[in-house]
Structure formats: structure tokens, C-alpha cells
Design a protein around this motif. Sequence first.
Motif, PDB file in Angstrom:
ATOM      1  N   GLN A  56       5.592  -4.461  -3.752  1.00 50.96           N
ATOM      2  CA  GLN A  56       4.638  -5.230  -2.947  1.00 50.96           C
ATOM      3  C   GLN A  56       4.205  -3.878  -1.683  1.00 50.96           C
ATOM      4  OE1 GLN A  56       3.027  -7.957  -2.967  1.00 50.96           O
ATOM      5  NE2 GLN A  56       3.709  -8.355  -4.957  1.00 50.96           N
ATOM      6  N   ALA A  57       5.546  -3.345  -1.272  1.00 49.81           N
ATOM      7  CA  ALA A  57       5.294  -2.144  -0.105  1.00 49.81           C
ATOM      8  C   ALA A  57       4.182  -1.287  -0.532  1.00 49.81           C
ATOM      9  CB  ALA A  57       6.531  -1.709   0.278  1.00 49.81           C
ATOM     10  N   ALA A  58       4.303  -0.845  -1.795  1.00 51.84           N
ATOM     11  CA  ALA A  58       3.402   0.135  -2.300  1.00 51.84           C
ATOM     12  C   ALA A  58       1.835  -0.279  -2.414  1.00 51.84           C
ATOM     13  CB  ALA A  58       3.772   0.688  -3.725  1.00 51.84           C
ATOM     14  N   GLN A  59       1.720  -1.296  -2.724  1.00 55.24           N
ATOM     15  CA  GLN A  59       0.508  -1.982  -2.755  1.00 55.24           C
ATOM     16  C   GLN A  59      -0.099  -2.323  -1.354  1.00 55.24           C
ATOM     17  OE1 GLN A  59       0.822  -5.732  -4.893  1.00 55.24           O
ATOM     18  NE2 GLN A  59       0.205  -5.023  -6.845  1.00 55.24           N
ATOM     19  N   ASP A  60       0.895  -2.657  -0.615  1.00 51.77           N
ATOM     20  CA  ASP A  60       0.161  -2.740   1.006  1.00 51.77           C
ATOM     21  C   ASP A  60       0.004  -1.257   1.466  1.00 51.77           C
ATOM     22  OD1 ASP A  60       0.732  -5.477   0.761  1.00 51.77           O
ATOM     23  OD2 ASP A  60       2.814  -5.314   2.010  1.00 51.77           O
ATOM     24  N   LEU A  61       0.805  -0.159   1.015  1.00 54.32           N
ATOM     25  CA  LEU A  61       0.546   0.977   1.656  1.00 54.32           C
ATOM     26  C   LEU A  61      -1.016   1.478   1.308  1.00 54.32           C
ATOM     27  CD1 LEU A  61       3.122   3.915   1.757  1.00 54.32           C
ATOM     28  CD2 LEU A  61       0.723   4.303   0.845  1.00 54.32           C
ATOM     29  N   LEU A  62      -1.272   1.068  -0.067  1.00 51.75           N
ATOM     30  CA  LEU A  62      -2.481   1.668  -0.469  1.00 51.75           C
ATOM     31  C   LEU A  62      -3.625   0.952   0.211  1.00 51.75           C
ATOM     32  CD1 LEU A  62      -4.174   3.756  -2.116  1.00 51.75           C
ATOM     33  CD2 LEU A  62      -3.723   2.106  -4.223  1.00 51.75           C
ATOM     34  N   ARG A  63      -3.611  -0.242   0.223  1.00 53.02           N
ATOM     35  CA  ARG A  63      -4.449  -1.288   0.611  1.00 53.02           C
ATOM     36  C   ARG A  63      -4.727  -0.953   2.248  1.00 53.02           C
ATOM     37  NH1 ARG A  63      -1.737  -5.725   0.401  1.00 53.02           N
ATOM     38  NH2 ARG A  63      -2.229  -6.177  -1.661  1.00 53.02           N
ATOM     39  N   GLN A  64      -3.673  -0.605   3.000  1.00 54.71           N
ATOM     40  CA  GLN A  64      -3.884  -0.122   4.352  1.00 54.71           C
ATOM     41  C   GLN A  64      -4.578   1.045   4.518  1.00 54.71           C
ATOM     42  OE1 GLN A  64      -0.092  -0.586   6.315  1.00 54.71           O
ATOM     43  NE2 GLN A  64      -0.303  -2.811   6.229  1.00 54.71           N
ATOM     44  N   ALA A  65      -4.366   2.055   3.695  1.00 58.39           N
ATOM     45  CA  ALA A  65      -4.956   3.427   3.714  1.00 58.39           C
ATOM     46  C   ALA A  65      -6.405   3.355   3.126  1.00 58.39           C
ATOM     47  CB  ALA A  65      -3.977   4.263   2.637  1.00 58.39           C
ATOM     48  N   ALA A 108      -7.148  16.943  -6.658  1.00 59.43           N
ATOM     49  CA  ALA A 108      -5.922  15.939  -7.156  1.00 59.43           C
ATOM     50  C   ALA A 108      -6.678  14.635  -7.223  1.00 59.43           C
ATOM     51  CB  ALA A 108      -5.013  15.930  -6.063  1.00 59.43           C
ATOM     52  N   PRO A 109      -5.981  13.703  -7.978  1.00 58.86           N
ATOM     53  CA  PRO A 109      -6.588  12.402  -7.984  1.00 58.86           C
ATOM     54  C   PRO A 109      -6.871  11.830  -6.911  1.00 58.86           C
ATOM     55  CG  PRO A 109      -4.601  12.370  -9.100  1.00 58.86           C
ATOM     56  CD  PRO A 109      -4.917  13.788  -8.693  1.00 58.86           C
ATOM     57  N   VAL A 110      -7.877  10.825  -6.373  1.00 59.61           N
ATOM     58  CA  VAL A 110      -7.787   9.844  -5.361  1.00 59.61           C
ATOM     59  C   VAL A 110      -7.830   8.645  -5.662  1.00 59.61           C
ATOM     60  CG1 VAL A 110      -9.333   9.387  -3.411  1.00 59.61           C
ATOM     61  CG2 VAL A 110      -9.409  11.759  -4.283  1.00 59.61           C
ATOM     62  N   TYR A 111      -6.675   7.914  -5.074  1.00 58.28           N
ATOM     63  CA  TYR A 111      -6.404   6.151  -5.359  1.00 58.28           C
ATOM     64  C   TYR A 111      -7.246   5.669  -4.117  1.00 58.28           C
ATOM     65  CZ  TYR A 111      -2.758   7.690  -8.410  1.00 58.28           C
ATOM     66  OH  TYR A 111      -2.187   8.462  -9.626  1.00 58.28           O
ATOM     67  N   ARG A 112      -7.830   4.646  -4.604  1.00 59.73           N
ATOM     68  CA  ARG A 112      -8.561   3.832  -3.865  1.00 59.73           C
ATOM     69  C   ARG A 112      -8.204   2.290  -4.174  1.00 59.73           C
ATOM     70  NH1 ARG A 112     -14.215   2.038  -3.067  1.00 59.73           N
ATOM     71  NH2 ARG A 112     -14.710   2.401  -5.171  1.00 59.73           N
ATOM     72  N   TRP A 113      -8.199   1.508  -2.994  1.00 57.20           N
ATOM     73  CA  TRP A 113      -7.824   0.198  -2.993  1.00 57.20           C
ATOM     74  C   TRP A 113      -9.201  -0.512  -3.144  1.00 57.20           C
ATOM     75  CZ3 TRP A 113      -3.528  -2.673  -4.356  1.00 57.20           C
ATOM     76  CH2 TRP A 113      -3.659  -4.129  -4.239  1.00 57.20           C
ATOM     77  N   ILE A 114      -9.282  -1.382  -4.371  1.00 55.23           N
ATOM     78  CA  ILE A 114     -10.636  -1.998  -4.676  1.00 55.23           C
ATOM     79  C   ILE A 114     -10.547  -3.722  -4.476  1.00 55.23           C
ATOM     80  CG2 ILE A 114     -11.742  -0.285  -5.783  1.00 55.23           C
ATOM     81  CD1 ILE A 114     -11.531  -1.433  -8.336  1.00 55.23           C
ATOM     82  N   GLY A 115      -9.106  -4.061  -4.743  1.00 53.53           N
ATOM     83  CA  GLY A 115      -8.862  -5.254  -4.671  1.00 53.53           C
ATOM     84  C   GLY A 115      -9.019  -6.262  -3.616  1.00 53.53           C
TER      85      GLY A 115
END
Length: 115
Positions: A56-65, A108-115
Motif C-alpha cells: 500500500q505504501a509503494a502504491q501511495d508513493l507512486l500515486r503521490q509522485a 530508464a523506464p518511467v513509472y506513471r500512476w494512471i489508476g
Amino acid sequence: MMIRIRGRVGDWPVDLEIELDAADWAGLGQILPEVQTISSPAVKTPTAVPVDTLWQAAQDLLRQAGEISGPELLGQLEALAGNVQAAKRLVVRLRHCVQVEVKNGADAPVYRWIG
């Protein structure tokens, strides 16, 4: 009283029975004072599966970023998880998460939150 030991040693099955009388138990108790008599084997009761707070913390980190490069994400997850192995597992989990889009960046790959 009797102690029964069952299991395997390599490919060999083991089934041992050791019989001890009261004097044997008393002698054993003097040698190993921390040993306690157990009347019945301990039974573990199933418990509810705890919420995966690290996930959950990992998802929150990406969601906030919103969007973050792979190496930066790995570094932040390592700080969060406490070690590289756990951080890498979280990166893989995020890569396969429906709410996450992974794009090829310049270096490098870029991770983006789309949810």
C-alpha cells in the motif's frame, strides 16, 4: 510418558518413540531448566491475513509522485522497505499493476500512476 518424533532425514523416514519415567523427566528438568511440560501440542489458529502495508505504501508513493523514473523509484522503495530485494519485488509488482503504466524513458523506464 513417551515422546514421539516423526519426520524425514533426507530420503529416510523417521519414527522414533522415547519412553521416559518420572525420574528421567526430573533429571532432564535439572539439566534443562527452561523446558516446560506441555500437556498437548500447541495448535495454531488461523488468523486473518494482514493488509500488505508495504505494498500500500509503494502504491501511495507512486500515486503521490505521479510519474517517477525506475532508478529513483527503486531508491525510494529501498528506503521504504529497508533492503534492495524487497524494493525490487515491489518494483516488479508495480510494473504488473493495472493502475501503473511503464514507459521507456531516455535512460530508464518511467513509472506513471494512471489508476
